[in-house]
Write an enzyme that holds these catalytic residues in place. Structure first.
Site: not given
Ligand SMILES: CC(=O)N[C@H]1CO[C@H](CO)[C@@H](O)[C@@H]1O
Ligand SMILES: *[C@@H]1O[C@H](CO)[C@@H](O)[C@H](O)[C@H]1NC(C)=O
Ligand SMILES: *[C@@H]1O[C@H](CO)[C@@H](O)[C@H](O)[C@H]1NC(C)=O
Ligand SMILES: *[C@@H]1O[C@H](CO)[C@@H](O)[C@H](O)[C@H]1NC(C)=O
Ligand SMILES: [Ca+2]
Ligand SMILES: [Ca+2]
Length: 605
Positions: A230, A297
């Site tokens: 993440d 990500e």
């Molecule tokens: C797409 C995804 O996973 N988004 C996450 C990215 O990180 C933030 C903080 O951890 C999350 O709020 C999101 O949902």
């Protein structure tokens, strides 16, 4: 018309690029993750087993059959770990324990076991950038306990002209407002790139990296097939905490107000990714088993994203650096040219050793049907599943679910939206519309839960839009036959459409088969698509009575009546122009370096 254009580019792409040739000579030397669909489950909204209105692990176990039937063989779960749920699990207080409302460690082990029985791999979400402020590490860091003093990014703040203490710099959190929060007990500010309940870990401290390595080792030993990492691009910030320049965009509270050149995509990030890849590779070396994968990500510019694959010197990184460009750079108005250049751009930038991946949705972005229009949802699913490489999709996309935009402020759960307060336009920000419960059938709560109220409301369109309804329509036309031990053939008769025939030679020997066993076929068939190893090309016309198949051949035929043949042959030669929404009912194929993978798609109503 738009769908037709979509299909044309898809077809040209799959047939005309070098991707149809396996660089290593064979199709069988592809690793499991190179030929899979990664299906994201948002556990809170997938299936509730105990009637509390919240999805859980036992619920997922009960629905593994759906994944199997859909051709999914790897699923990644949004966080299921202990969490105060400020950001619905992305604020983790214990990285190696399961949140009570989702189940227990035993439930998780049962999930892995049951999934593996069906050949489905489980990938967990790994959230390294931050912990919850309720994490033991944070509590110890607040108290400056030895070993934990520098686990997070702390700072005294700076004295303003007013004589008061202010945050150390102008940095803004992704969820708006200052990225710094004062901690009374320690008497310092801490950094949080997301909510104040998500303090950023200090990755310049080797102890932090070691602690995170342990988390990875722990879940690998529990049998997970890999990690979806993440918010990786937020891992590091510049050490001297310089102010970030303004972008020129309005609203000094909004994340877009600044150019994030000192808090995002820092070069140090990549070294950590390469380090974790090595950890995964070593795990496999020491323990055997399937290759553990890392999916990262990062919403960033394309050269930055490509560096997640590998370093300039070829040091390996993530196998799947998520390709978000189909999400971020395309919309309702995009046409075939936009799609084509978007797709080609990824391929052009990708290292030759890389495997392309295509992401169409997740729990943060509006659903495909809402982003591109419901009538294009099937076309986009087809695109996703037939592009060369890895498909990444989000639960509910396979049935064309749409965002539920009418969630009231009282029902809103997303912290990013709630901080706007009732009067503001929280709907623009809220990620809840894409997180509503999965629509299984037309019973209470769409079959998701027996609760009176579910954690987020079910979209009221569930009576018409649900999996059961789509499956019953889909099933009625399947007819299959194993003509020999090697050759599978089946035909799909679609109302008001031509009939499609699929022929797959699973064996390494050549065969000549008589397709008339399938019954009701014309004497001649037209090739609609063929694998790269096939002797056939689209538009070829063959006799059903004696079809020659090369080893591992796979062909999709279209049956046409003689008087329609010339006309249709012309069309098919150009592309599968008539593969539109309704034909997505057939089993579609993933053209991957010459190997086909059948994926079942459910038609959206
Ligand atoms: C797409 C995804 O996973 N988004 C996450 C990215 O990180 C933030 C903080 O951890 C999350 O709020 C999101 O949902
Ligand atoms: C942000 O904008 C508001 C309203 O325009 C203004 O009152 C405030 O001083 C600004 N804050 C900073 C830190 O510039
Ligand atoms: C991409 O982002 C990186 C990191 O922020 C930056 O150094 C680079 O200049 C950017 N490249 C382009 C082409 O914008
Ligand atoms: C394509 O879809 C439309 C409706 O979406 C339908 O009317 C048509 O028959 C379908 N088939 C072809 C071959 O265009
Ligand atoms: Ca539950
Ligand atoms: Ca960080």
């Amino acid at each position: 018309m738009k769908q037709k254009q979509l299909v044309i580019i898809l077809f040209l792409f799959t047939v005309n690029t070098g991707w149809c040739q396996a660089p290593n000579g064979g199709k069988n030397d592809l690793d499991w993750w190179q030929k899979t669909i990664f299906y994201q489950i948002y556990p809170r909204s997938f299936m509730d087993s105990d009637g509390d209105g919240i999805g859980d692990l036992k619920g997922i176990i009960s629905k593994l059959g759906h994944l199997k039937e859909s051709g999914v063989d790897a699923t990644w779960l949004s966080p299921i770990f202990k969490s105060p749920m400020v950001d619905f699990g992305y604020d983790i207080s214990d990285f190696t324990d399961i949140q009570d409302e989702y189940g227990t460690r035993e439930d998780f082990e049962a999930l892995i076991k049951e999934a593996n029985k069906l050949g489905i791999k489980i990938i967990v979400d790994f959230v390294p950038n931050h912990t919850s402020d309720e994490c033991e590490w944070f509590k110890k860091s607040v108290k400056r306990e030895p070993g934990y003093e520098d686990f997070y990014v702390w700072h005294d703040g700076r004295k303003g002209a007013d004589g008061k203490i202010h945050p150390p710099n102008n940095w803004i959190s992704v969820f708006e407002g200052s990225a710094w929060e004062w901690n009374k007990e320690r008497g310092q500010y801490y950094l949080h790139q997301f909510t104040a309940g998500q303090p950023d870990l200090n990755f310049r401290n080797p102890k932090v990296l070691a602690a995170m390595d342990d988390v990875l080792q722990f879940w690998l030993s529990k049998g997970v097939a890999g990690f979806r990492v993440d918010a990786i691009c937020h891992l590091f910030e510049v050490e001297d905490l310089r102010d970030e320049p303004e972008s020129g965009k309005p609203n000094n509270q909004s994340y877009e107000f600044l150019e994030h050149i000192y808090t995002k995509d820092l070069p140090e990030t990549y070294d950590v990714v390469y380090h974790w890849r090595k950890l995964l590779d070593n795990y496999k070396k020491e323990n055997g088993g399937d290759t553990p994968v890392m999916l990262t990500e990062a919403y960033a510019n394309i050269s930055s994203v490509m560096d997640y694959y590998e370093s300039k010197d070829g040091v390996q990184g993530a196998q799947v650096p998520f390709n978000f460009y189909l999400i971020s750079d395309l919309n309702m108005n995009s046409d075939a040219r936009d799609f084509l250049s978007n797709i080609q751009r990824w391929i052009s930038y990708m290292p030759v050793t890389g495997t392309p991946n295509w992401v169409l949705g997740n729990h943060d972005r509006p659903r495909v049907a809402s982003r591109f229009g419901p009538e294009r949802a099937d076309g986009l699913n087809l695109l996703l599943l037939t592009l060369p490489g890895i498909a990444v999709t989000y639960n509910g996309e396979e049935i064309g679910m749409v965002d539920y935009r009418d969630i009231t402020y009282d029902e809103t759960k997303d912290p990013a939206a709630r901080r706007f307060g009732f009067s503001e336009d929280f709907k623009e920000i809220s990620r809840d519309p894409v997180r509503t419960p999965f629509q299984w059938d037309d019973t209470k709560n769409a079959g998701f839960s027996t609760a009176e109220t579910t954690w987020l409301p079910v979209h009221p369109n569930y009576e018409n839009l649900n999996l059961a309804k789509q499956k019953s329509a889909e099933r009625s036309t399947f007819f299959g036959l194993a003509i020999t031990r090697d050759v599978l053939a089946f035909k799909r008769e679609l109302k008001g459409e031509d009939t499609f025939v699929t022929v797959i030679n699973f064996g390494s020997q050549e065969h000549t088969v008589d397709l008339r066993y399938l019954g009701g076929l014309p004497d001649t068939l037209i090739v609609a698509a063929a694998g790269s190893g096939s002797i056939y090309r689209e538009g070829d016309i063959v006799e059903a009575v004696s079809l020659k198949l090369s080893s591992h051949d796979s062909i999709l035929f279209r049956c046409i009546t003689v008087n329609k043949r010339e006309e249709t042959a012309q069309l098919v030669r150009t592309a599968l122009t008539v593969l539109n929404a309704s034909i997505v009912l057939i089993i579609v194929y993933r053209f991957y370096r010459g190997s086909f993978k059948p994926n079942l798609l459910y038609k959206s109503v």
